[in-house]
Structure formats: C-alpha cells, structure tokens
Write a protein that holds these residues in place. Structure first.
Motif: not given
Length: 379
Positions: A125-126, A132-136, A178-179
């Motif tokens: 999910r993350p 979106t955040r990375a492209v913007l 990741d974990s």
C-alpha cells in the motif's frame, strides 16, 4: 514431486510486467508535462499552473496499478498454492494410491491464500502512495529551479529537464523502505515481493497437503550456484512442526515388512531444525533454486552435490545486475526529450547487452534470458 520457488516464477514474472508498464507510463507522463511549451518564456509559470492535471494523471496510473496488481496477485497465489498441493499429491501417489486419493479429496485451503493476498496488499500500500509524491517532487523541483539554474550555470531548461528525467528513469519511484530498513524502487520491490509471496504460496500448498496426511519431515535439495543463506540447509532434513534446533529422532522405517511377525524397524534421523526456522534464516528467498520434498525414513537419501566449476553465486548475480541495467537504459530511452538523447541511451543498451553476452560466454552454468532484459514483457 518436490516443490520450489521456481514453480511460481512464471506467475510472478507476469505481474512484475504490470509495474514496469506503469513506470514507463509515469516516465511518459512526466516527459510530456515537462516538454510541452519548453521554449516559451512563460514555461515555469505554465508548469506550476498545470500541476493539478499532472497529479490527476499520475493518480489514475497508481490506482489502476494497485487494482490490477492486487487482483493478479490474488489469482497467482491461488494458482501457486494449487501447484504446491499437486506436487505433494504426485509425491504421495508414487508411494500409496490411497494416500493420493485422500490428498485429492481435500479442498485447497482458501484461508491460506486469502491471508497471503491480504499481506501483499497491506505491505505494498505505501508503494502506491509514494508514486504520486515521487513524480510531483521531480516536476516541482525542475520547474521551480529552471530560471535560477539557467542564470547560475548556463544550463537550459531543456537540459535541466532531461537531466531530471534521466535521474528519474535511472532510480524509478524510490523511497519505499521495507521492514529491514532497505530502500527499494517500484519495479524492483514489486518483483521481489511478488516472487517471494507466490513462492511462499506454492510451498505452503505443498506442506499443507503433506501435513493433512500426517507427513512430518521434508528434505531440502542441493542446488547449483547456491548462496550463503541457503548453503547450510542443503540436503538437510527439516520438521514441518516442532523443534527449531538440531535434534535426532527415531522413527519407523517407511517401508515395513508385510509379515505380522516381523520386527518393526526403526531409523535414527538427524533433523536440522524446523522448516519455519530455515525460511526465517533465508531459505527460499526470492530467486532461490532449492526445492523441498517429502522425507521417508530409511528410504530417502541425501541428494548429490551439484558442483559448478568456474561459476559462483556472485557470477549469477552479476547477470541479474546487467539485466537491471539494460532495463534502466531502456527507461532512459523512454525519457528522452530529443533524438540525440534517445540515441545515446540506445547505445548504452547495446553496450550492456554485449556485457550480458560476455558474462554468459565466460560461465557455462549461466544462461542468458533475453526476456529479462525487456520492459513490459513477461519473463
């Protein structure tokens, strides 16, 4: 028939293509957004005004990817689990037709598949939120700094945009942790996660079927080009349940005399530990070549060692690195604003394809898989 992660590799490869196609779509969206009107004196102003449209386009890709990937993974897990069960049925059928029929009558455990599918959806999910955040972030960084970059360095906004696109194509959508604290980019994490969880489904289907007829022990195969994590478990006997550490047990011989008056023969069996502990230590990691088969006391023998003269696990991983680099330069081709940049990226692709051929020629145990060098093609 033994079970191994390779049993589900084709399922994982088909799903990985979804993520690679999404990355290419994102690169194309970002390239068009930056290139449009790039020679206009009002370019930076127009770009900042259009950020809402860019966000909408990127979110559409991310949402479609999440829906398609989760659905495809759920279907792949059911298939992998079923393959694992059938592998157990084949093993039992070679020994006792009654046991085979018993295993066939037991329906696949849907809860196990549902649990794995839910785990995958939760863990990834993350990833979609990060897209979106990375492209913007790339778009805002280029447009807000274009004017100052040109004044301070003499670099045109076209060059600045291409440089940012090249960097984005090289790194992909990054920032997912990741974990274990390891940072991944989108396609690489998806490939690792899907390979891992489909392999797990196949193995769980196998051991569930064996457990349903009372089998208690399994044996790990000996595989060529094994890694350090798997090497300690090669040829070892593992318990499906019970003690995690090494121990010795005495069990009845799997094939007993038919006479009622014959003495029951027992066999001392050294158990290296539990299957759960071995998997926690790294056995059956993504791309693992080992398999797992039913162990019969007094019948099953230790597998022969597979020697690979002149080739190491590191050599095989070098081939994987070359494949990733080829795909990276193909993404750079997709990100090219002009023909000169596209041709330069294409030349790099050819250079790394030559490196792939050279690595294969130097090691007999390594096979080139051209499909793994493609973007948007099942491998």
């Amino acid at each position: 028939m033994p079970v191994s992660p390779a049993m589900a590799e084709d399922l994982a490869a088909a799903i990985t293509v979804l993520y690679e196609d999404a990355e290419i779509a994102l690169i194309e969206i970002l390239r068009k957004a930056l290139a449009e009107g790039i020679d206009s004196p009002r370019w930076a102003e127009l770009k900042l005004r259009s950020i809402g449209d860019l966000r909408e386009a990127v979110e559409a890709v991310a949402q479609a990817l999440q829906t398609d990937a989760n659905g495809a993974v759920a279907q792949a897990l059911a298939t992998a689990y079923g393959r694992g069960r059938q592998a157990a049925v084949a093993e039992l059928g070679a020994l006792d037709i009654g046991r085979e029929l018993q295993a066939r009558r037991i329906l696949p455990g849907a809860p196990a598949v549902d649990r794995l599918a839910a785990s995958y959806a939760r863990d990834t999910r993350p990833l979609y939120q990060r897209i979106t955040r990375a492209v913007l972030d790339v778009f805002r960084n280029v447009t807000s700094r274009a004017a100052s970059t040109q004044l301070l360095t003499g670099q045109s906004r076209r060059d600045a945009s291409q440089r940012a696109l090249n960097d984005f194509a090289r790194r992909g959508v990054t920032g997912f942790i990741d974990s274990r604290g390891h940072a991944w980019e989108l396609a690489a994490y998806a490939e690792m996660a899907v390979r891992s969880i489909t392999a797990r489904a196949a193995i769980e289907g196998h051991i569930d079927a064996l457990g349903e007829i009372g089998a208690a022990l399994v044996m790990v195969s000996d595989a060529p080009l094994e890694c350090e994590r798997c090497r300690p478990w090669e040829g070892e006997i593992l318990a499906l349940q019970g003690e995690a550490g090494p121990h010795t047990v005495r069990l009845d011989h799997a094939i007993q005399p038919s006479s009622l008056f014959a003495r029951t023969e027992t066999v001392a069996v050294h158990v290296a530990g539990s299957l759960a502990a071995a998997r926690a230590a790294g056995l059956f990691h993504p791309n693992c070549r080992h398999s797992l088969g039913l162990y019969l006391p007094g019948v099953t023998t230790r597998p022969p060692h597979h020697a690979t003269p002149g080739t190491t696990y590191e050599d095989s991983q070098r081939q994987r690195e070359i494949e990733r680099t080829i795909r990276q330069w193909k993404r750079r081709q997709a990100a090219a604003i002009d023909e000169k940049t596209r041709k330069a990226a294409a030349a790099k692709v050819r250079d790394w394809q030559a490196a792939a051929r050279a690595n294969v020629a130097a090691h007999d145990a390594i096979i080139r898989k051209p499909a793994r060098e493609q973007i948007g093609q099942a491998r």
